[in-house]
Design an enzyme around this catalytic site. Sequence first.
Site, PDB file in Angstrom:
ATOM      1  N   SER A  76      29.891 -26.422  41.568  1.00 28.30           N
ATOM      2  CA  SER A  76      29.179 -25.419  41.905  1.00 28.30           C
ATOM      3  C   SER A  76      27.559 -25.582  41.563  1.00 28.30           C
ATOM      4  O   SER A  76      27.427 -26.424  40.614  1.00 28.30           O
ATOM      5  CB  SER A  76      29.471 -24.175  41.580  1.00 28.30           C
ATOM      6  OG  SER A  76      28.524 -22.947  41.689  1.00 28.30           O
ATOM      7  N   TYR A  79      32.288 -18.769  34.279  1.00 31.74           N
ATOM      8  CA  TYR A  79      32.217 -19.724  35.569  1.00 31.74           C
ATOM      9  C   TYR A  79      31.219 -20.735  35.371  1.00 31.74           C
ATOM     10  O   TYR A  79      31.532 -21.829  35.554  1.00 31.74           O
ATOM     11  CB  TYR A  79      31.934 -18.748  36.820  1.00 31.74           C
ATOM     12  CG  TYR A  79      32.012 -19.217  38.047  1.00 31.74           C
ATOM     13  CD1 TYR A  79      32.958 -19.451  38.781  1.00 31.74           C
ATOM     14  CD2 TYR A  79      30.828 -19.975  38.715  1.00 31.74           C
ATOM     15  CE1 TYR A  79      33.310 -20.141  40.060  1.00 31.74           C
ATOM     16  CE2 TYR A  79      30.791 -20.382  39.918  1.00 31.74           C
ATOM     17  CZ  TYR A  79      31.964 -20.487  40.623  1.00 31.74           C
ATOM     18  OH  TYR A  79      32.056 -21.084  41.832  1.00 31.74           O
TER      19      TYR A  79
HETATM   20  P1  NAD Z   1      38.852 -18.702  47.881  1.00 30.73           P
HETATM   21  O1  NAD Z   1      38.919 -17.686  46.928  1.00 30.73           O
HETATM   22  O2  NAD Z   1      38.615 -18.467  49.354  1.00 30.73           O
HETATM   23  O3  NAD Z   1      39.808 -19.697  47.593  1.00 30.73           O
HETATM   24  C1  NAD Z   1      40.356 -20.248  46.404  1.00 30.73           C
HETATM   25  C2  NAD Z   1      41.675 -20.863  46.237  1.00 30.73           C
HETATM   26  O4  NAD Z   1      42.230 -21.170  45.202  1.00 30.73           O
HETATM   27  C3  NAD Z   1      42.573 -19.867  47.355  1.00 30.73           C
HETATM   28  O5  NAD Z   1      43.326 -20.897  47.924  1.00 30.73           O
HETATM   29  C4  NAD Z   1      43.618 -19.422  46.113  1.00 30.73           C
HETATM   30  O6  NAD Z   1      44.857 -19.311  46.371  1.00 30.73           O
HETATM   31  C5  NAD Z   1      43.406 -20.539  45.348  1.00 30.73           C
HETATM   32  N1  NAD Z   1      43.871 -20.334  43.786  1.00 30.73           N
HETATM   33  C6  NAD Z   1      43.297 -19.279  43.024  1.00 30.73           C
HETATM   34  N2  NAD Z   1      43.781 -19.169  41.711  1.00 30.73           N
HETATM   35  C7  NAD Z   1      44.877 -20.332  41.809  1.00 30.73           C
HETATM   36  C8  NAD Z   1      45.702 -20.663  40.915  1.00 30.73           C
HETATM   37  N3  NAD Z   1      45.920 -20.056  39.621  1.00 30.73           N
HETATM   38  N4  NAD Z   1      46.448 -21.379  41.245  1.00 30.73           N
HETATM   39  C9  NAD Z   1      46.260 -22.195  42.510  1.00 30.73           C
HETATM   40  N5  NAD Z   1      45.889 -21.829  43.289  1.00 30.73           N
HETATM   41  C10 NAD Z   1      44.838 -20.669  43.109  1.00 30.73           C
HETATM   42  O7  NAD Z   1      37.566 -19.303  47.211  1.00 30.73           O
HETATM   43  P2  NAD Z   1      36.382 -20.516  47.574  1.00 30.73           P
HETATM   44  O8  NAD Z   1      35.043 -20.041  47.677  1.00 30.73           O
HETATM   45  O9  NAD Z   1      36.750 -21.336  48.829  1.00 30.73           O
HETATM   46  O10 NAD Z   1      36.101 -21.564  46.540  1.00 30.73           O
HETATM   47  C11 NAD Z   1      36.830 -22.700  46.266  1.00 30.73           C
HETATM   48  C12 NAD Z   1      36.155 -23.602  45.213  1.00 30.73           C
HETATM   49  O11 NAD Z   1      34.843 -23.590  45.384  1.00 30.73           O
HETATM   50  C13 NAD Z   1      36.201 -22.973  43.825  1.00 30.73           C
HETATM   51  O12 NAD Z   1      36.381 -23.752  42.804  1.00 30.73           O
HETATM   52  C14 NAD Z   1      34.877 -22.096  43.710  1.00 30.73           C
HETATM   53  O13 NAD Z   1      34.447 -21.886  42.136  1.00 30.73           O
HETATM   54  C15 NAD Z   1      33.897 -23.286  44.308  1.00 30.73           C
HETATM   55  N6  NAD Z   1      32.788 -22.690  44.950  1.00 30.73           N
HETATM   56  C16 NAD Z   1      32.509 -21.788  45.811  1.00 30.73           C
HETATM   57  C17 NAD Z   1      31.468 -21.168  46.240  1.00 30.73           C
HETATM   58  C18 NAD Z   1      31.132 -20.164  47.273  1.00 30.73           C
HETATM   59  O14 NAD Z   1      30.091 -19.543  47.543  1.00 30.73           O
HETATM   60  N7  NAD Z   1      32.223 -19.686  47.765  1.00 30.73           N
HETATM   61  C19 NAD Z   1      30.364 -21.791  45.604  1.00 30.73           C
HETATM   62  C20 NAD Z   1      30.333 -22.915  44.927  1.00 30.73           C
HETATM   63  C21 NAD Z   1      31.486 -23.405  44.298  1.00 30.73           C
END
Ligand code: NAD
Length: 260
Positions: A142, A155
């Site tokens: 991130s 985080y």
């Molecule tokens: P999201 O909530 O849409 O998806 C998260 C996914 O992780 C889902 O499929 C959920 O079921 C799964 N998950 C959560 N806990 C779990 C567990 N214990 N075991 C297995 N699966 C689990 O989130 P996202 O925004 O798509 O985030 C995906 C990644 O990208 C994360 O690592 C997040 O930190 C990172 N990220 C997101 C953003 C953003 O702005 N959305 C920015 C930077 C980084």
Amino acid sequence: MLKGKTALVTGSTSGIGLGIAEKLAAQGANVILNGFGDAEGPQAAILAAGQAHGVRAGYHGADMSKPAEIEAMFAYAEREFGGVDILVNNAGIQHVAPVEQFPVEKWDAVIAINLSSAFHTTRLAMPGMRARNWGRIINLASAHGLVASAGKSAYVAAKHGLVGLTKAVALETATTGVTVNAICPGWVLTPLVQKQIDAKAEREGVSLDEAQKGLLGEKQPSLQFVTPAQLGELAVFLCSPAADNVRGAAWNVDGGWLAQ
Ligand code: NAD
């Protein structure tokens, strides 16, 4: 380009993980999905994205906070797909609170899912990748893997740790056909971020639209969300021969967040 390879994307039943999985499938990779909630819709999306290549879509519901379940997922990958060539460590959760009020169990969960899970998947994927002398490990860190924001101690610690893990393992594999890199997105409009927009709207007594604009305005100069599809295209590039010597990078895709 990726025909015959198998990609395991953790946390891919929604958001960024699903977007990346679809782009890898469109290049011909078989995909093993993971995550909570409905798995049938995402599996159908993978089959549709990879239809031209006849890709296979698998699913394992391992809870990424539980090492034994991660081991079971790798046994499934070996049994059903012959191993994992492309590992995308994407599962992640967020919790926002000042450090002195941060619930201990939330700290443990964020570190386990956002950081330790990548250690477990990496150690389990590495023997097969080394044996085949080809592998791609892509860690979804991130902007918070490179800079901090208040209220996100767990985080930020986990994502900085994930960038560190990326660099260490990239060095361990530097002379092999296995590359290890991190992608560092800014804001992407997924359920993880929607929860923060909802909380901001309530806290500040503003509309969801105003909260969304405010969120972008604070950090992301482009004032546009990054999309899962854009991150998927970067993952495809990192899997290509052109990226054979991209190693240990923490590549921000953040609308200018880090340039400030
Ligand atoms: P999201 O909530 O849409 O998806 C998260 C996914 O992780 C889902 O499929 C959920 O079921 C799964 N998950 C959560 N806990 C779990 C567990 N214990 N075991 C297995 N699966 C689990 O989130 P996202 O925004 O798509 O985030 C995906 C990644 O990208 C994360 O690592 C997040 O930190 C990172 N990220 C997101 C953003 C953003 O702005 N959305 C920015 C930077 C980084």
